[in-house]
Design an enzyme around this catalytic site. Sequence first.
Site, short mmCIF file in Angstrom:
data_model
loop_
_atom_site.label_atom_id
_atom_site.label_comp_id
_atom_site.label_asym_id
_atom_site.label_seq_id
_atom_site.Cartn_x
_atom_site.Cartn_y
_atom_site.Cartn_z
N ASN A 179 -82.16 -21.25 -15.36
CA ASN A 179 -82.77 -20.28 -16.27
C ASN A 179 -83.10 -20.98 -17.58
O ASN A 179 -82.23 -21.22 -18.40
CB ASN A 179 -81.78 -19.12 -16.50
CG ASN A 179 -82.26 -18.12 -17.52
OD1 ASN A 179 -83.44 -18.12 -17.90
ND2 ASN A 179 -81.36 -17.26 -17.99
N SER A 192 -71.84 -21.22 -18.55
CA SER A 192 -71.36 -22.53 -19.00
C SER A 192 -70.97 -23.47 -17.86
O SER A 192 -70.03 -24.25 -17.98
CB SER A 192 -70.17 -22.36 -19.97
OG SER A 192 -70.62 -21.70 -21.14
C1 PEP Z 1 -77.30 -17.87 -18.35
O1 PEP Z 1 -77.72 -17.53 -19.45
O2 PEP Z 1 -77.67 -17.30 -17.31
C2 PEP Z 1 -76.34 -18.96 -18.31
C3 PEP Z 1 -75.63 -19.12 -17.23
O3 PEP Z 1 -76.27 -19.73 -19.44
P1 PEP Z 1 -75.28 -20.98 -19.69
O4 PEP Z 1 -75.24 -21.79 -18.44
O5 PEP Z 1 -75.90 -21.70 -20.83
O6 PEP Z 1 -73.95 -20.38 -20.03
#
Ligand code: PEP
Length: 248
Positions: free
Chosen positions: A9, A208
Amino acid sequence: MRRKFLAGNLKMNGCSSSICELVDAITTRSKNFHDCDVVILPPYLYLNEVSLLLEKSHLSLGSQNICQFNNGSYTGEISAEMISELGCDYVLIGHSERRNFFLETNNHILEKVKRALENNLTPILCVGETMEERAAGQTENIIMDQISSTHDYIGISQQEKIIIAYEPIWAIGSGKAASENDVQDVLSSIRRNLETIGDSVTLIYGGSVNPENAQAIFEQADVDGGLIGGASLDEKKFVELARLLQEV
Ligand code: PEP
């Protein structure tokens, strides 16, 4: 038989040239990974360019959102039909950033899931709890509430066409993923609650995920893959996540 699934994403990041460079590098470096489905979710504006880049690759394209209505007088919106025409196979629905910043409710989300399915798009339905809800022991109820509005309306047969992404709100963008045990507990409870179709629904985790913590998460019995935010902006990290997923 469930397939492994990884989606990047990109959120509202990058520009035409940086996104094309990123996608080109991911495509080249992951060309031998055939055991997992890899999807890129760029901003709307770059869907067409990315679609052309992905044409001859094994990667798929998805959009980060759609409008809950069919084509018509909805200024500034983009319909399921439009993104489908651009070559998207997937659409992210109900991301917590859409729920929080754009006040999307479970009802909006249900309408979006319907538009997606009507246009042969696979919805990636995001669900997740806040830290306060978790501390109050409400995680399972909150998540099943987010899932059940689509589950009840769409019926069992279509439910298998939805990918469910468990994304605890407190883990997204925080740098601290949920522990592999917490991820497994939530995903196994989703499968249990989905009863007869539970085993055939693709369930992924997001929040994350990075190359350091991914293996322990991907190894869990009910985890079919990941939804990746920050790490999808770095081709080396994203390709490493695809490699780890394909090898677990
Ligand atoms: C997200 O926003 O769908 C996401 C998983 O972000 P991150 O991996 O940065 O936590």
